[in-house]
Design an enzyme around this catalytic site. Structure first.
Site, PDB file in Angstrom:
ATOM      1  N   LYS A   1     -58.285 -75.074  39.260  1.00 22.07           N
ATOM      2  CA  LYS A   1     -57.325 -75.975  39.622  1.00 22.07           C
ATOM      3  C   LYS A   1     -56.017 -76.236  38.944  1.00 22.07           C
ATOM      4  O   LYS A   1     -54.960 -76.412  39.240  1.00 22.07           O
ATOM      5  CB  LYS A   1     -58.034 -77.596  39.863  1.00 22.07           C
ATOM      6  CG  LYS A   1     -59.173 -77.569  40.890  1.00 22.07           C
ATOM      7  CD  LYS A   1     -59.819 -78.718  40.966  1.00 22.07           C
ATOM      8  CE  LYS A   1     -60.764 -78.784  42.083  1.00 22.07           C
ATOM      9  NZ  LYS A   1     -61.797 -77.944  42.113  1.00 22.07           N
TER      10      LYS A   1
ATOM     11  N   GLU B   1     -56.160 -86.511  37.997  1.00 24.05           N
ATOM     12  CA  GLU B   1     -54.909 -86.731  38.577  1.00 24.05           C
ATOM     13  C   GLU B   1     -54.751 -88.058  38.948  1.00 24.05           C
ATOM     14  O   GLU B   1     -55.852 -88.760  39.268  1.00 24.05           O
ATOM     15  CB  GLU B   1     -54.650 -85.755  39.439  1.00 24.05           C
ATOM     16  CG  GLU B   1     -55.492 -85.863  40.747  1.00 24.05           C
ATOM     17  CD  GLU B   1     -55.165 -84.748  41.693  1.00 24.05           C
ATOM     18  OE1 GLU B   1     -54.140 -84.244  41.722  1.00 24.05           O
ATOM     19  OE2 GLU B   1     -55.931 -84.555  42.666  1.00 24.05           O
TER      20      GLU B   1
ATOM     21  N   ARG C   1     -62.288 -68.711  49.820  1.00 22.96           N
ATOM     22  CA  ARG C   1     -63.505 -68.074  50.264  1.00 22.96           C
ATOM     23  C   ARG C   1     -63.547 -68.779  51.833  1.00 22.96           C
ATOM     24  O   ARG C   1     -62.411 -69.418  52.288  1.00 22.96           O
ATOM     25  CB  ARG C   1     -64.660 -68.689  49.794  1.00 22.96           C
ATOM     26  CG  ARG C   1     -64.618 -70.432  49.676  1.00 22.96           C
ATOM     27  CD  ARG C   1     -65.751 -71.005  49.067  1.00 22.96           C
ATOM     28  NE  ARG C   1     -65.366 -72.442  48.731  1.00 22.96           N
ATOM     29  CZ  ARG C   1     -65.400 -73.224  49.355  1.00 22.96           C
ATOM     30  NH1 ARG C   1     -65.628 -73.189  50.772  1.00 22.96           N
ATOM     31  NH2 ARG C   1     -65.401 -74.448  48.914  1.00 22.96           N
TER      32      ARG C   1
END
Length: 661
Positions: free
Chosen positions: A118, A199, A291
């Site tokens: 991330k 965040e 994926r």
């Protein structure tokens, strides 16, 4: 170029079955791998060959890179499809495939390493000018120091993976360190990396994602967007395609941003870019999943493109067969994830034995599952039973048919979330598309109340009558030892005592003639006509009202009766249990409580010690089950007088863990 001769599927469950079916369509042989718990799975049954992993422990089975590579080489496979979860986003696995001349059916290791993390992905995407929220990353102590002056609430999640693992919302600074440590443990357990990401939490966002496919020749296209805002415990349970609420200009901006990111990474395979959408005007990059996604079927149904087939073709070196202008979105698709879980108990996993399983038969209905009959949902894997996907002309029709088909989906012997899904699909707010990522959490009490309301609209007398008729007429159950058979049946009227859940009913059978039964129930005369009866199923008319029920014997002369998606426990007092067992209802003494875990699992944290004073709702300990951490709460105020477990213990639901006075 040619497609592969044999593929090894490095996964389990429904995604392994999904890959096998596409490989068969392409004429490619398949090799499955399986843990002892999956020995009798559908993937093992369907694959051309199956190789044992020898352990149910994830690190020694589906996460064991060396063992899987060795099996691939021994089986003569040329490529490996990782499915989703497990090793699907592990660049070390992709590199291990390359080092052993095996094709990894997925993106390049470099793309996975960049976009699968991330932090690195956010830094990369920010340079492309894509909107995003600001965040911080590291181990718990690092973020705790960085976040001292941060504004709350904060969203915490695993830095090295997705699927809701490790995700927490922290409302105030005093809860931050505990939440960081819990998220880190979950991240380490599931992804082998305890680093976490924090965040700013956006209020009432929608979760929108774009399905992408890129080849080895520089081509990237999208298959439109998916609406994934219906989530519980930060995992999606209902997904839709397309996101019908999005304004066209915003839809195009988000899709173009996703394609730009994929092109910049030279992305080769199927992948998904996830965004948060605020007020249908602003969007923010969230993460990329390198994926195939659990929810990929909704994109397949509206576009007609087999994404797994494209993955295989791309890995073999073929270019994409279509351009963006060739892709059209047709109709609306809704996917419901069917889980073994208890919605009324914080969506706790509910592993156990499925005694009977039967799928509905519907037009434009697709069910992806690894089940084909009675099965055990194990505690050490994700509790998903199946993916239930309906494709119709528009959203309203897709919702209506989803409700109809879900009511005909039979799962008996285990708790499941079908009633909860029905309550969501029937919710006026959901139907009007007024949803966001905390919709489930915000409306939980209302939806649980709706489940009980819906259940109570099914008269228990109908359950009694369906159960009575089935047990009286079914040839399969006629051999059951009963008092009536012991005494040579009845001379006058046959009297039955039947319990539905905890309510007892007095039933008098006055006459059985062919498929007609005349009886009284609690002194009320009723005539029923049996229209159809077969193992596990009965259809009848009760005073000209049509009723369909599924009936399955569990154990100790108890039965599961399922009507309209709801399960009822039934007993006949005259049935003799072969192996009668008595289950304690617990100590009724008001002075103390013995705390047990509602599910089997592993104790990862004990929050109390002897002589501690606690209040109702305090967290006593944390149990990990199916790779999710579950808080065990105090049932009332009191003092801890005994702690009978240690961190790291493997426990089941019968063990007393803590005693409270």
């Amino acid at each position: 170029m040619h497609l592969f001769d044999k593929i090894l599927i490095a996964n389990r469950g429904e995604i392994a079955v999904r890959v096998i079916k596409t490989a068969q369509k392409l004429g490619i042989a398949t090799a499955a791998i399986f843990s002892p718990a999956d020995r009798n799975s559908l993937a093992v049954k369907l694959a051309d060959e199956a190789w044992p992993l020898g352990s149910n422990t994830l690190s020694e089975s589906y996460l064991n890179i060396d063992k899987i590579i060795q099996i691939a080489l021994l089986s003569g496979s040329q490529a490996i499809h990782p499915g989703y979860g497990f090793l699907s986003e592990n660049p070390r696995f992709a590199q291990a495939c390359a080092d052993n001349n095996l094709v990894f059916i997925g993106p390049r290791a470099a793309s996975m390493e960049l976009m699968g993390n991330k932090i690195a992905s956010r830094e990369f995407v920010e340079k492309l000018g894509i909107p995003m929220t600001k965040g911080m990353t590291g181990m718990p102590e690092e973020i705790f120091q960085q976040a001292k002056d941060a504004s709350f609430p904060l969203l915490i999640k695993a830095a090295a993976g997705g699927g809701g693992k490790g995700m927490k919302i922290v409302e105030k600074a005093s809860d931050l360190l505990d939440s960081l440590e819990t998220a880190s443990r979950e991240a380490l357990s599931y992804f082998g990396d305890g680093s976490v990401f924090a965040e700013k939490y956006i209020e009432k966002p929608r979760h929108i994602e774009i399905q992408l496919i890129g080849d080895q020749h520089g081509n990237v296209i999208h298959l439109f967007e998916r609406e994934c805002s219906i989530q519980r415990r930060y995992q999606k349970i209902i997904e839709e395609a397309p996101a019908s609420h999005l304004p066209d200009n915003l839809r195009q901006e988000i899709a173009q941003a996703a394609v730009k990111i994929a092109q910049a990474t030279n992305y080769q395979s199927a992948g998904t870019i996830e965004f948060l959408v605020e007020n249908e005007t602003n969007f923010y990059f969230l993460e990329m999943n390198t994926r195939i996604q659990v929810e990929h079927p909704v994109s397949e149904l509206i576009t007609g493109i087999d994404i797994v087939e494209e993955q295989i073709r791309i890995a073999a070196g073929y270019p994409l067969r279509f351009q963006q202008s060739d892709i059209q979105a047709n109709g609306h698709a809704i996917e419901c994830r069917i889980y073994a879980e208890d919605a009324s108990n914080q969506f706790m996993p509910a592993p156990g034995n499925i005694a009977y399983y039967s799928e509905p038969d519907g037009n434009k209905l697709r069910i992806d599952t690894s089940l084909f009959g009675p099965a055990t949902i194990e505690s050490f894997y994700d509790p998903m039973i199946s993916k239930f996907i309906v494709h119709k002309e528009n959203r309203e029709e897709a919702i209506e048919k989803s409700i109809q088909y879900l009511q005909e989906y039979i799962i008996q012997g285990i708790k499941h979330n079908i009633p909860y899904l029905l309550s969501i699909l029937s919710d006026p707010a959901y139907r009007s598309n007024a949803i966001w990522t905390k919709f489930c959490e915000t409306n939980l009490a209302k939806n649980l109340e709706q489940i009980e309301t819906d259940r109570n609209t099914i008269p228990k007398e109908h359950v009694v009558l369906a159960f009575s008729a089935y047990t009286l007429l079914s040839n399969q159950l006629a051999k059951k030892d009963s008092i009536w058979q012991k005494i040579g049946y009845w001379r006058e009227s046959m009297n039955l005592e039947i319990a539905i859940d905890s309510d007892w009913f007095q039933v008098k059978i006055n006459q059985i003639k062919h498929q007609h039964i005349h009886l009284t129930i609690n002194d009320q005369p009723i005539h029923i006509e049996v229209l159809q009866i077969q193992p596990h199923f009965i259809q009848l008319l009760i005073n000209n009202i049509a009723i369909k029920a599924s009936i399955t014997e569990l154990e100790n002369a108890t039965f599961d009766v399922m009507l309209k998606g709801h399960n009822f426990l039934a007993q006949r007092s005259d049935y003799l249990a072969v192996d009668k067992k008595y289950v304690s209802k617990g100590n009724q003494n008001q002075g103390f409580a013995e705390v047990k875990s509602p599910m089997p699992g592993k104790i990862v944290k004990i929050k109390v010690s002897e002589n501690d004073s606690i209040s109702q709702g305090d967290i006593l300990l944390i149990v990990e089950s199916m790779k999710m951490e579950n808080n065990i709460l105090a049932p009332g105020d009191g003092t801890i007088t005994g702690v009978y477990c240690s961190e790291g213990d493997l426990i089941d639901s019968s063990k007393t863990l803590i005693r409270i006075e």
